[in-house]
Design a protein around this motif. Sequence first.
Motif, PDB file in Angstrom:
ATOM      1  N   GLN A   1      -4.243 -15.082 -56.563  1.00  0.00           N
ATOM      2  CA  GLN A   1      -2.843 -14.113 -56.572  1.00  0.00           C
ATOM      3  C   GLN A   1      -2.737 -13.145 -55.308  1.00  0.00           C
ATOM      4  O   GLN A   1      -3.136 -14.626 -54.311  1.00  0.00           O
ATOM      5  CB  GLN A   1      -3.219 -12.909 -57.275  1.00  0.00           C
ATOM      6  N   SER A   2      -1.979 -12.808 -55.222  1.00  0.00           N
ATOM      7  CA  SER A   2      -1.172 -12.589 -53.157  1.00  0.00           C
ATOM      8  C   SER A   2      -2.441 -11.331 -52.904  1.00  0.00           C
ATOM      9  O   SER A   2      -1.755 -10.031 -52.593  1.00  0.00           O
ATOM     10  CB  SER A   2      -0.281 -12.345 -52.679  1.00  0.00           C
ATOM     11  N   ARG A   3      -3.962 -11.572 -52.475  1.00  0.00           N
ATOM     12  CA  ARG A   3      -4.641  -9.914 -52.591  1.00  0.00           C
ATOM     13  C   ARG A   3      -5.613 -10.800 -51.976  1.00  0.00           C
ATOM     14  O   ARG A   3      -6.185 -12.321 -52.044  1.00  0.00           O
ATOM     15  CB  ARG A   3      -5.308  -9.456 -53.495  1.00  0.00           C
ATOM     16  N   ILE A   4      -6.741  -9.842 -51.136  1.00  0.00           N
ATOM     17  CA  ILE A   4      -8.041 -10.846 -50.862  1.00  0.00           C
ATOM     18  C   ILE A   4      -9.296  -9.854 -51.907  1.00  0.00           C
ATOM     19  O   ILE A   4      -9.903 -10.898 -52.303  1.00  0.00           O
ATOM     20  CB  ILE A   4      -8.376 -10.286 -49.060  1.00  0.00           C
ATOM     21  N   ARG A   5      -9.138  -9.285 -52.871  1.00  0.00           N
ATOM     22  CA  ARG A   5     -10.153  -9.036 -53.395  1.00  0.00           C
ATOM     23  C   ARG A   5      -9.556  -8.253 -54.689  1.00  0.00           C
ATOM     24  O   ARG A   5      -8.535  -8.025 -55.076  1.00  0.00           O
ATOM     25  CB  ARG A   5     -11.743  -8.127 -53.423  1.00  0.00           C
ATOM     26  N   GLY A   6     -10.717  -8.613 -56.118  1.00  0.00           N
ATOM     27  CA  GLY A   6     -10.302  -8.436 -56.518  1.00  0.00           C
ATOM     28  C   GLY A   6      -9.035  -8.935 -57.782  1.00  0.00           C
ATOM     29  O   GLY A   6      -9.572 -10.064 -57.694  1.00  0.00           O
ATOM     30  N   GLY A   7      -8.159  -8.673 -59.000  1.00  0.00           N
ATOM     31  CA  GLY A   7      -7.531  -9.390 -59.548  1.00  0.00           C
ATOM     32  C   GLY A   7      -7.925 -10.825 -60.195  1.00  0.00           C
ATOM     33  O   GLY A   7      -9.123 -10.357 -60.364  1.00  0.00           O
ATOM     34  N   HIS A   8      -7.300 -11.721 -60.586  1.00  0.00           N
ATOM     35  CA  HIS A   8      -7.730 -12.204 -61.222  1.00  0.00           C
ATOM     36  C   HIS A   8      -6.951 -13.868 -60.380  1.00  0.00           C
ATOM     37  O   HIS A   8      -6.320 -14.215 -60.271  1.00  0.00           O
ATOM     38  CB  HIS A   8      -7.383 -12.988 -62.762  1.00  0.00           C
ATOM     39  N   THR A   9      -8.500 -15.081 -60.151  1.00  0.00           N
ATOM     40  CA  THR A   9      -8.107 -15.941 -59.563  1.00  0.00           C
ATOM     41  C   THR A   9      -8.742 -17.242 -60.578  1.00  0.00           C
ATOM     42  O   THR A   9     -10.130 -17.467 -61.170  1.00  0.00           O
ATOM     43  CB  THR A   9      -8.239 -16.460 -58.176  1.00  0.00           C
ATOM     44  N   PHE A  10      -8.105 -18.395 -60.618  1.00  0.00           N
ATOM     45  CA  PHE A  10      -9.024 -19.544 -61.292  1.00  0.00           C
ATOM     46  C   PHE A  10      -8.690 -21.357 -60.807  1.00  0.00           C
ATOM     47  O   PHE A  10      -7.446 -21.067 -59.896  1.00  0.00           O
ATOM     48  CB  PHE A  10      -9.182 -19.338 -62.821  1.00  0.00           C
ATOM     49  N   THR A  11     -10.021 -21.368 -61.036  1.00  0.00           N
ATOM     50  CA  THR A  11      -9.626 -23.394 -60.614  1.00  0.00           C
ATOM     51  C   THR A  11      -9.627 -24.416 -61.551  1.00  0.00           C
ATOM     52  O   THR A  11     -10.101 -23.926 -62.534  1.00  0.00           O
ATOM     53  CB  THR A  11     -10.550 -23.467 -59.720  1.00  0.00           C
ATOM     54  N   LEU A  12      -8.351 -24.806 -62.023  1.00  0.00           N
ATOM     55  CA  LEU A  12      -8.598 -26.248 -63.075  1.00  0.00           C
ATOM     56  C   LEU A  12      -9.006 -27.165 -62.381  1.00  0.00           C
ATOM     57  O   LEU A  12      -8.799 -27.965 -61.445  1.00  0.00           O
ATOM     58  CB  LEU A  12      -6.884 -26.236 -63.712  1.00  0.00           C
TER      59      LEU A  12
ATOM     60  N   MET B   1     -13.434 -42.522 -73.420  1.00  0.00           N
ATOM     61  CA  MET B   1     -13.963 -42.554 -71.952  1.00  0.00           C
ATOM     62  C   MET B   1     -13.606 -41.139 -70.965  1.00  0.00           C
ATOM     63  O   MET B   1     -13.108 -40.293 -71.812  1.00  0.00           O
ATOM     64  CB  MET B   1     -12.425 -43.137 -71.138  1.00  0.00           C
ATOM     65  N   VAL B   2     -15.204 -40.584 -70.564  1.00  0.00           N
ATOM     66  CA  VAL B   2     -14.987 -39.183 -70.178  1.00  0.00           C
ATOM     67  C   VAL B   2     -14.068 -38.736 -68.985  1.00  0.00           C
ATOM     68  O   VAL B   2     -13.233 -39.286 -68.271  1.00  0.00           O
ATOM     69  CB  VAL B   2     -16.485 -39.397 -69.185  1.00  0.00           C
ATOM     70  N   ASP B   3     -13.230 -37.819 -70.087  1.00  0.00           N
ATOM     71  CA  ASP B   3     -12.683 -36.925 -69.047  1.00  0.00           C
ATOM     72  C   ASP B   3     -12.462 -36.076 -69.518  1.00  0.00           C
ATOM     73  O   ASP B   3     -12.087 -35.176 -71.040  1.00  0.00           O
ATOM     74  CB  ASP B   3     -10.310 -37.387 -69.584  1.00  0.00           C
ATOM     75  N   VAL B   4     -13.485 -34.695 -68.909  1.00  0.00           N
ATOM     76  CA  VAL B   4     -13.066 -33.789 -68.507  1.00  0.00           C
ATOM     77  C   VAL B   4     -12.721 -32.924 -67.915  1.00  0.00           C
ATOM     78  O   VAL B   4     -12.229 -32.818 -66.912  1.00  0.00           O
ATOM     79  CB  VAL B   4     -14.770 -33.392 -68.359  1.00  0.00           C
ATOM     80  N   THR B   5     -12.059 -31.287 -68.515  1.00  0.00           N
ATOM     81  CA  THR B   5     -11.696 -30.331 -68.085  1.00  0.00           C
ATOM     82  C   THR B   5     -11.910 -28.520 -67.508  1.00  0.00           C
ATOM     83  O   THR B   5     -12.393 -28.856 -68.826  1.00  0.00           O
ATOM     84  CB  THR B   5      -9.696 -30.295 -68.473  1.00  0.00           C
ATOM     85  N   LEU B   6     -12.784 -28.450 -66.819  1.00  0.00           N
ATOM     86  CA  LEU B   6     -12.797 -26.971 -66.358  1.00  0.00           C
ATOM     87  C   LEU B   6     -12.598 -26.198 -66.168  1.00  0.00           C
ATOM     88  O   LEU B   6     -11.508 -26.735 -65.488  1.00  0.00           O
ATOM     89  CB  LEU B   6     -15.168 -27.232 -66.518  1.00  0.00           C
ATOM     90  N   LYS B   7     -12.533 -24.976 -66.175  1.00  0.00           N
ATOM     91  CA  LYS B   7     -12.210 -23.670 -65.400  1.00  0.00           C
ATOM     92  C   LYS B   7     -13.063 -23.169 -64.889  1.00  0.00           C
ATOM     93  O   LYS B   7     -13.910 -22.231 -65.943  1.00  0.00           O
ATOM     94  CB  LYS B   7     -10.526 -23.383 -66.363  1.00  0.00           C
ATOM     95  N   VAL B   8     -12.815 -22.425 -63.622  1.00  0.00           N
ATOM     96  CA  VAL B   8     -14.306 -21.691 -63.015  1.00  0.00           C
ATOM     97  C   VAL B   8     -12.680 -20.279 -62.757  1.00  0.00           C
ATOM     98  O   VAL B   8     -11.441 -20.571 -62.377  1.00  0.00           O
ATOM     99  CB  VAL B   8     -14.600 -21.988 -61.275  1.00  0.00           C
ATOM    100  N   GLY B   9     -13.435 -19.241 -63.580  1.00  0.00           N
ATOM    101  CA  GLY B   9     -12.509 -17.937 -62.795  1.00  0.00           C
ATOM    102  C   GLY B   9     -12.918 -17.176 -62.853  1.00  0.00           C
ATOM    103  O   GLY B   9     -14.397 -17.256 -63.028  1.00  0.00           O
ATOM    104  N   GLY B  10     -12.555 -15.716 -61.451  1.00  0.00           N
ATOM    105  CA  GLY B  10     -13.126 -14.792 -61.521  1.00  0.00           C
ATOM    106  C   GLY B  10     -12.220 -13.492 -60.888  1.00  0.00           C
ATOM    107  O   GLY B  10     -11.031 -14.002 -60.700  1.00  0.00           O
ATOM    108  N   ALA B  11     -12.065 -12.846 -60.220  1.00  0.00           N
ATOM    109  CA  ALA B  11     -11.739 -12.430 -59.453  1.00  0.00           C
ATOM    110  C   ALA B  11     -11.694 -12.777 -57.992  1.00  0.00           C
ATOM    111  O   ALA B  11     -13.066 -13.362 -57.359  1.00  0.00           O
ATOM    112  CB  ALA B  11     -12.759 -10.183 -59.095  1.00  0.00           C
ATOM    113  N   ALA B  12     -10.115 -12.013 -56.998  1.00  0.00           N
ATOM    114  CA  ALA B  12     -10.461 -12.686 -55.893  1.00  0.00           C
ATOM    115  C   ALA B  12     -11.592 -12.021 -54.594  1.00  0.00           C
ATOM    116  O   ALA B  12     -12.138 -10.914 -54.819  1.00  0.00           O
ATOM    117  CB  ALA B  12      -9.109 -12.412 -54.922  1.00  0.00           C
TER     118      ALA B  12
END
Lengths: 285, 564
Positions: free
Chosen positions: B41-52, B1-12
Amino acid sequence: MATLFDAHDVEIAWCPGCGNFGILQALKETLDELGYRPQDVVVVSGIGQAAKAPHYLRVNVFNGLHGRSIPVAFAIKAIRPELLVIAESGDGCMYGEGGNHLLHAIRRNPDITVLVHNNQVYGLTKGQASPTSGEGFRSKAQPWGNLSRPLNPLSLAISQGAGLVARAFAGDKEGLKGILKEALNFRGFALVDILQPCVTFNPVNTYAWYRERVYYLGEDHNPEDQIAAFQKSLEWGDRIPLGVFYRNPQPTYEMKVEGRAKKRRNLFEEEEFQRVLQEEFAQFL
Amino acid sequence: MVDVTLKVGGAAGQGVQTVSEVLSLILARHGYYVFSIEDYQSRIRGGHTFTLLRVAEQWVSGGKGALDILVCLDEATYHLHRGEVKEGGVILGKTGNEAPGEDVRLLPLDFEGVALRLGNRVFANMVATGAVLAILGIGLEEAREYVRETFARKGPEIVAKNEEALEEGTRLVEASGLSSSPFLGGHQNPSRVSRRYLISGNEALGLGALLAGCTFYSAYPMTPSTGILNFLASRAEAYGLIVEQAEDEIAAINMAIGASYAGARAMTGTSGGGFCLMCEGLGLAAMTETPIVVIDAQRPGPSTGLPTRTAQGDLLFVLHASHDEFPRFVFAPRDPQEALNTVIRAFNLAEKYQVPAIILSDQYLADTRWSYDRLSCEERPIRPSLSWDGASPYRRYALTPDGISPRLFPGGEALVVADSDEHDERGHLTEDLALRKAMQEKRMRKLEVMRKEMRLPFVLEGKDATLIGWGSTWGVLLEVRKALGQKGKSIGVVHFSDLYPLPEGLRDFLKRFPNPVVVEQNFSGQLATLLEQETLLPFPKRICRYDGLPFLVEELVEQVAEVL
């Protein structure tokens, strides 16, 4: 004079001779003379001696929290624009605890009238300085004399372009009624600061003190002129002006959302509920 | 069974959420089940943010930590997360040169460079999306349709550029040879029956309010509750709602109370810090017996705490919030599907008993997108029960056997008097202390009738241990049960959505579950403490996470295995 708005079976908790009595009577007579029915009027108040006023009127009452009458009044008017909505309380409640709400109500411009019984002192907590107490005012809490300058509610409201800004005096019923009529008839946010002697805790600003100083703005004052209104609002001391300082008609909050009431769906009907449900569920597919 | 996890990360501000939202939507439209968790993160630009993002052929209800695909919109993402990529995984985008393991493939791609060649940096998101779709083995048809739907307003040129960006992304992957063994098997999803519904907690809470007939919502923006404000604002003009951004949370709750007094169904929403400001208003709703719904989307505290992270630390707080005692409802929906029903129930019960109803959400529930075969709504809004015979003088706070007094709205024949002071039956303030006693008893009487409305927890039986949780942890508890089941352990789940008043017969109900382990996102185990108080049963085994991150499946499996 008996009015439709006289409450019965209530015990009034004000001191004999309090300026509140004059304001209460003037408001009852004004509502009567303007032809309102008690059912169509909601008076919202906060906490303090002035905030008890709605209980002594035959109207719909929401006696809420200290400082919070304006947000409650705003929301009542937004939902029921056909009702006359008044927020009524003292200077501590409206300018102290609730100061932030006053600022933002001016911006929203709901069609409500805010009546402030301004006696420049906290009565119910027994005599502390209020936001409008003069510098040097002595009390048990300020035995060294009030270190802060008094707030000028009129200048504040005029500077922010409030709908209608007025000052009245509790000791002149007819003059007060005239100003109340203008404020209640005005479509938009109206602030009426009512100078009111406190016979127990304010030995300075007495009836006699006011009578020597107050005068009504004349024909030469143009209430549409914001700068002139602001200038007049700074006058305080030997002469204290009364009347409508400023008038700035503009669309009310209720006008801006007027179309919405008609768009409300009757979700108590299953068919209509299903329609909304399907429309919305489709958004998530 | 297909079960794939991906993470997309970048700056805000780089478009992490855009890429993950588009991918989630396209995959759900392809019939895959999707589960996406936002970390920001609690910011508008920069830092690090991701979606799992978890993509599977079977329904999934929790996130995994081990990655198949890591999408790096910036190089920081590569350095921070490359260790999470498992064997056979791929890292693409702004990668470094070193693969973290022999069996991890690196695919350095310059999304931004390609976008700039197309004329604008903003197309980078679609280049990345195209690349990920190629790695997954998903054709571009749905993606093109999405682009046409979304950018139509901006004109044909923008649509064409975005389509080109998708194609460029796909081409980059094809050129690398990586698309020859795609993660989703290179075939259409065999279980593909239709598109899946995709909805977040905040959207579901907003939708629930809309369906409950809420016509007034006032709030001060506060992460993570702001999505509810945005959702209801987006529906305000179509459905005639009043949605007002208040000057502070104090005004927000007082506005909701005023609107409810005037006849509207009214709600406010905030997070823990804003709820602190609402405590005074909560008491006002209780004293004036004005029904309102309040959503507290929890985040770690105290004070400002971690504004964008998750927690379940407010349970005992909301149970006792505001001074003295009064009845209230507290609910904590387990997922978006339940949340939309919970809001309608909360409105109905608040209305019926003339009390405040509190809904506990959290950042994890608020921002996480779940997918479903279908959405359902079993609850229906009830009409306000305005009961007055018109004969006797109207008494808003009449002393009644069940404590519920006749409610009317102002503007009718009877005058409606509400008071925050202790009051008589008419609503006028009183200092008659015998009457005060009668009024407090009247209000508190409602609690026992309210208790009968509350539902017992959700149950899955297990012989070796029973995981007990509440609110947003339901999904991950199901996943842990399944994972441990595959290792031969029989794990039960008892999960609370109705938290106060706790349902009747709870002590006998809870006695039968073996080896209880309470799992919560707070320091001390607040549900466990509440259950001990109410049932006098001991709940010493507690797994508590309070670092601001949600439970992920693998870690919780290990933690549970340790206490077994």
